[in-house]
Design a protein around this motif. Structure first.
Motif, PDB file in Angstrom:
ATOM      1  N   ASP A  76    -101.337  54.037  31.706  1.00  0.00           N
ATOM      2  CA  ASP A  76    -100.434  54.149  32.764  1.00  0.00           C
ATOM      3  C   ASP A  76     -98.987  54.682  32.233  1.00  0.00           C
ATOM      4  N   VAL A  77     -98.631  54.343  31.037  1.00  0.00           N
ATOM      5  CA  VAL A  77     -97.497  55.004  30.582  1.00  0.00           C
ATOM      6  C   VAL A  77     -97.503  56.316  30.273  1.00  0.00           C
ATOM      7  N   TYR A  78     -98.726  56.899  30.005  1.00  0.00           N
ATOM      8  CA  TYR A  78     -98.802  58.337  29.643  1.00  0.00           C
ATOM      9  C   TYR A  78     -98.861  59.036  30.872  1.00  0.00           C
ATOM     10  N   GLU A  79     -99.594  58.612  31.993  1.00  0.00           N
ATOM     11  CA  GLU A  79     -99.571  59.241  33.301  1.00  0.00           C
ATOM     12  C   GLU A  79     -98.193  59.326  34.160  1.00  0.00           C
ATOM     13  N   LYS A  80     -97.334  58.476  33.884  1.00  0.00           N
ATOM     14  CA  LYS A  80     -95.917  58.438  34.185  1.00  0.00           C
ATOM     15  C   LYS A  80     -94.963  59.371  33.392  1.00  0.00           C
ATOM     16  N   MET A  81     -95.380  59.386  31.885  1.00  0.00           N
ATOM     17  CA  MET A  81     -94.366  60.206  31.274  1.00  0.00           C
ATOM     18  C   MET A  81     -94.665  61.537  31.444  1.00  0.00           C
ATOM     19  N   ILE A  82     -95.727  62.044  31.798  1.00  0.00           N
ATOM     20  CA  ILE A  82     -96.073  63.621  32.009  1.00  0.00           C
ATOM     21  C   ILE A  82     -95.787  63.788  33.467  1.00  0.00           C
ATOM     22  N   GLU A  83     -95.227  62.920  34.321  1.00  0.00           N
ATOM     23  CA  GLU A  83     -94.490  63.407  35.509  1.00  0.00           C
ATOM     24  C   GLU A  83     -93.304  63.683  35.516  1.00  0.00           C
ATOM     25  N   LEU A  90     -89.314  64.690  29.921  1.00  0.00           N
ATOM     26  CA  LEU A  90     -90.361  64.016  28.771  1.00  0.00           C
ATOM     27  C   LEU A  90     -91.678  64.704  28.602  1.00  0.00           C
ATOM     28  N   SER A  91     -92.261  65.240  29.687  1.00  0.00           N
ATOM     29  CA  SER A  91     -93.529  65.716  29.681  1.00  0.00           C
ATOM     30  C   SER A  91     -94.005  66.712  28.411  1.00  0.00           C
ATOM     31  N   PRO A  92     -93.077  67.765  27.946  1.00  0.00           N
ATOM     32  CA  PRO A  92     -93.223  68.326  26.874  1.00  0.00           C
ATOM     33  C   PRO A  92     -93.269  67.802  25.561  1.00  0.00           C
ATOM     34  N   ILE A 139     -93.586  62.280  21.363  1.00  0.00           N
ATOM     35  CA  ILE A 139     -93.801  60.665  21.749  1.00  0.00           C
ATOM     36  C   ILE A 139     -94.955  60.133  21.383  1.00  0.00           C
ATOM     37  N   ILE A 140     -94.939  59.390  20.277  1.00  0.00           N
ATOM     38  CA  ILE A 140     -96.187  58.801  19.725  1.00  0.00           C
ATOM     39  C   ILE A 140     -96.798  57.375  20.433  1.00  0.00           C
ATOM     40  N   ASP A 141     -95.564  56.774  20.706  1.00  0.00           N
ATOM     41  CA  ASP A 141     -96.013  55.313  21.234  1.00  0.00           C
ATOM     42  C   ASP A 141     -94.827  54.837  22.099  1.00  0.00           C
TER      43      ASP A 141
END
Length: 355
Positions: free
Chosen positions: A110-117, A121-123, A314-316
């Motif tokens: 869920d965190v990943y899906e939000k970050m790539i939006e 942050l997505s790059p 961003i690793i975690d």
């Protein structure tokens, strides 16, 4: 008086941290209690836990109502106790009469899906996929040197595996760098994945070369907490350096903690400027963005990886970070860390008009 409950899976977990918070609570008009989810009586909804006695400066056995404010420091594993505790915590978080300092993340996916939006942050987010079959790993490993498998709800580096292709076989290593399986057939890989997914759901990413010249894994940890006005404050940043041959740089796994300012100066000036620019972009945008999409949070650990070429990743992102980097590098700031939950609790109490 405001009541604040410190909740853990194990009774003795984070005892020092909780006690230091409790010692300072009186001046904020806050009574501190500690308990596990299993200490709640399902019939009476009374808690059989421990209350902090301010006069004696010690914990005493006590029976009390569920505190109005709760600090969730529960870390779930695959054991029976964790499986019993998790639904109780979910029940507590659904109750409108209780306020958590932070509600945490539903999971890494869920965190990943939000970050790539997020356009900024997505790059900095590594390509991530859910692990469901051998095809997922084979597809990624054709494009990458190696693949890292992470439990979707993992913490502390537990349950991590790195898969590397060599001599027409897949070498599967755990976080310590030890080979746990050597796979030569697709059916063998399917069997390994099937066994793995019986315990946890997993995500896969390209394995990034985040090692020093001495083959030590490293990352940069940023610790954020909210202050008494609800504003995000960076408490500490540190470089965590693990043992040679390992794949994680977790302090609990014995990683060394080093000063960031000295470490960043080892990069050539043009590269250093780009790295700092990437880091500042991430830490300016990420905390408030996580708040916006996952509800109220109190603290964050942001782990950033930097490649030899100066790539920033961003690793975690962890909603229940540890605080060992503060003790190691800035012991003078420990009071700030201990008082932050109390200051933020007071802020929340004013916000919900409980005072």
């Amino acid at each position: 008086m405001i009541s604040l409950g410190f909740i853990t899976i194990e009774e003795q977990q984070e005892m020092e941290y909780c006690t230091e918070i409790a010692k300072r609570a009186g001046r904020y008009g806050i009574a501190v209690y500690r308990f596990t989810p299993l200490d709640i009586d399902p019939l009476t909804e009374k808690v059989h836990g421990r209350a902090f006695d301010e006069k004696r400066q010690a914990w005493t056995k006590s029976t009390f109502d569920i505190p109005s404010f709760l600090y969730d420091r529960c870390f779930y594993r695959s054991d029976i106790r964790s499986k019993k505790c998790k639904p109780i915590m979910q029940w507590l978080k659904r109750r409108p009469d209780l306020v958590f300092l932070g509600y945490g993340f539903p999971g890494k996916w869920d965190v990943y899906e939000k970050m790539i939006e997020h356009p900024l942050l997505s790059p900095y987010v590594p390509k991530t996929a859910r692990l469901q079959s051998s095809a997922d790993i084979l597809r990624m490993i054709r494009r990458e040197q190696a693949v890292i498998c992470k439990p979707e709800h993992g913490a502390g580096g537990r349950g991590i595996y790195v898969i590397q292709k060599a001599e027409r076989k897949l070498h599967i290593r755990d976080a310590s760098g030890q080979t746990t399986a050597l796979v030569g057939q697709k059916s063998e890989l399917e069997q390994w994945i099937s066994t793995l997914l019986q315990q946890h759901s997993y995500l896969i990413q390209p394995f990034l070369p985040l090692q020093t010249k001495e083959n030590e894994p490293f990352d940069v940890r940023f610790l954020f907490q909210k202050d008494g006005t609800g504003k995000w404050i960076e408490r500490c940043r540190a470089v965590r350096v693990g043992h040679p041959g390992m794949f994680i740089a977790n302090v609990r796994a014995g990683a060394d903690v080093r000063d960031f300012s000295g470490w960043i100066r080892s990069f050539p000036s043009p590269q250093r400027i780009l790295i700092i620019d990437g880091i500042e972009t991430i830490i300016r945008a990420l905390p408030s963005y996580m708040d916006e999409h996952f509800g109220t949070l109190f603290e964050l650990g942001i782990d950033i990886g930097i490649t030899k070429e100066g790539g920033v990743w961003i690793i975690d992102v962890n909603s229940k970070p540890g605080r060992k980097i503060v003790a190691a590098l800035h012991p003078d700031k420990k009071d700030d860390v201990y008082e932050a939950p109390l200051q933020y609790c007071l802020f929340l109490a004013n916000e919900v008009n409980i005072l």
